[in-house]
Design a protein around this motif. Structure first.
Motif, short mmCIF file in Angstrom:
data_model
loop_
_atom_site.label_atom_id
_atom_site.label_comp_id
_atom_site.label_asym_id
_atom_site.label_seq_id
_atom_site.Cartn_x
_atom_site.Cartn_y
_atom_site.Cartn_z
N THR A 59 2.14 8.69 1.85
CA THR A 59 2.58 8.20 3.15
C THR A 59 1.35 7.91 3.98
O THR A 59 0.38 8.67 3.98
CB THR A 59 3.47 9.23 3.88
N PRO A 60 1.39 6.79 4.69
CA PRO A 60 0.22 6.47 5.51
C PRO A 60 0.05 7.48 6.63
O PRO A 60 1.03 8.04 7.12
CB PRO A 60 0.53 5.08 6.07
N PRO A 61 -1.18 7.75 7.02
CA PRO A 61 -1.39 8.72 8.10
C PRO A 61 -0.82 8.18 9.41
O PRO A 61 -0.73 6.97 9.62
CB PRO A 61 -2.92 8.86 8.17
N GLU A 62 -0.40 9.11 10.25
CA GLU A 62 0.10 8.74 11.57
C GLU A 62 -1.02 8.04 12.33
O GLU A 62 -2.19 8.45 12.26
CB GLU A 62 0.51 9.99 12.35
#
Length: 175
Positions: free
Chosen positions: A4-7
């Motif tokens: 998941t891409p970082p926030e």
């Protein structure tokens, strides 16, 4: 398992400190409250660890906008989580702001015994500061004492008179 891409990092914002200094922090959230906006900001600071070391940390606090924050030129705040107040209902638009409910008793003659008094709406300019708030039943009970009158400068008389004397009082020549 997919990564998941970082926030995304919250956008920078200038935070005005109590002594007038400015620090660049991060705008985490915005919340509209009646009459103003609150901004949740994180400001870089230092903290002590249990082992006695010093490490960087974020101090997070809600501040009032625009008094305590300034936008960073060229930065967009469109993606900041924002909570807005619901639009006013038709009733609120027509009636406007409503006053606090309740009444207070101003005791006259030194306030000793069942002397004279005046019942005021809680927001009346003539109402005594710090007087206990009366419910409708308590205000009506106090109004029935001889020597107690209803303030005609505020809404106390208009609100309580019909209940004390009946709603038909004053119509069709009835007294």
């Amino acid at each position: 398992m997919a990564d998941t891409p970082p926030e995304p990092e919250p956008p920078p914002i200038i935070v005005v400190l109590p002594d007038g200094q400015e620090a660049t922090g991060r705008l985490q959230e915005r919340h509209q409250v009646p009459g103003t906006w609150l901004y949740k900001v994180a400001i870089p600071a230092w903290q002590n660890t249990p082992s006695g070391h010093v490490e960087p940390a974020w101090y997070v606090v809600w501040v009032q906008a625009p008094d305590h924050v300034k936008p960073v030129p060229g930065v967009s705040y469109d993606d900041v989580p924002t909570t807005r107040l619901p639009p006013p209902s038709a009733e609120q638009q027509i009636l406007g702001e409503r006053r606090l409910s309740g009444w207070v008793l101003q005791k006259l003659d030194g306030g000793r015994g069942p002397g004279r008094g005046v019942i005021h709406a809680v927001d009346c300019e003539e109402a005594p500061a710090g007087a206990p708030l009366l419910t409708l039943d308590k205000a009506l009970e106090a109004a029935e004492h001889p020597g107690t009158r209803l303030c005609s400068l505020c809404s106390a008389a208009a609100e309580l008179d019909p209940v004390l004397k009946g709603f038909d009082h004053g119509f069709d020549g009835a007294e």
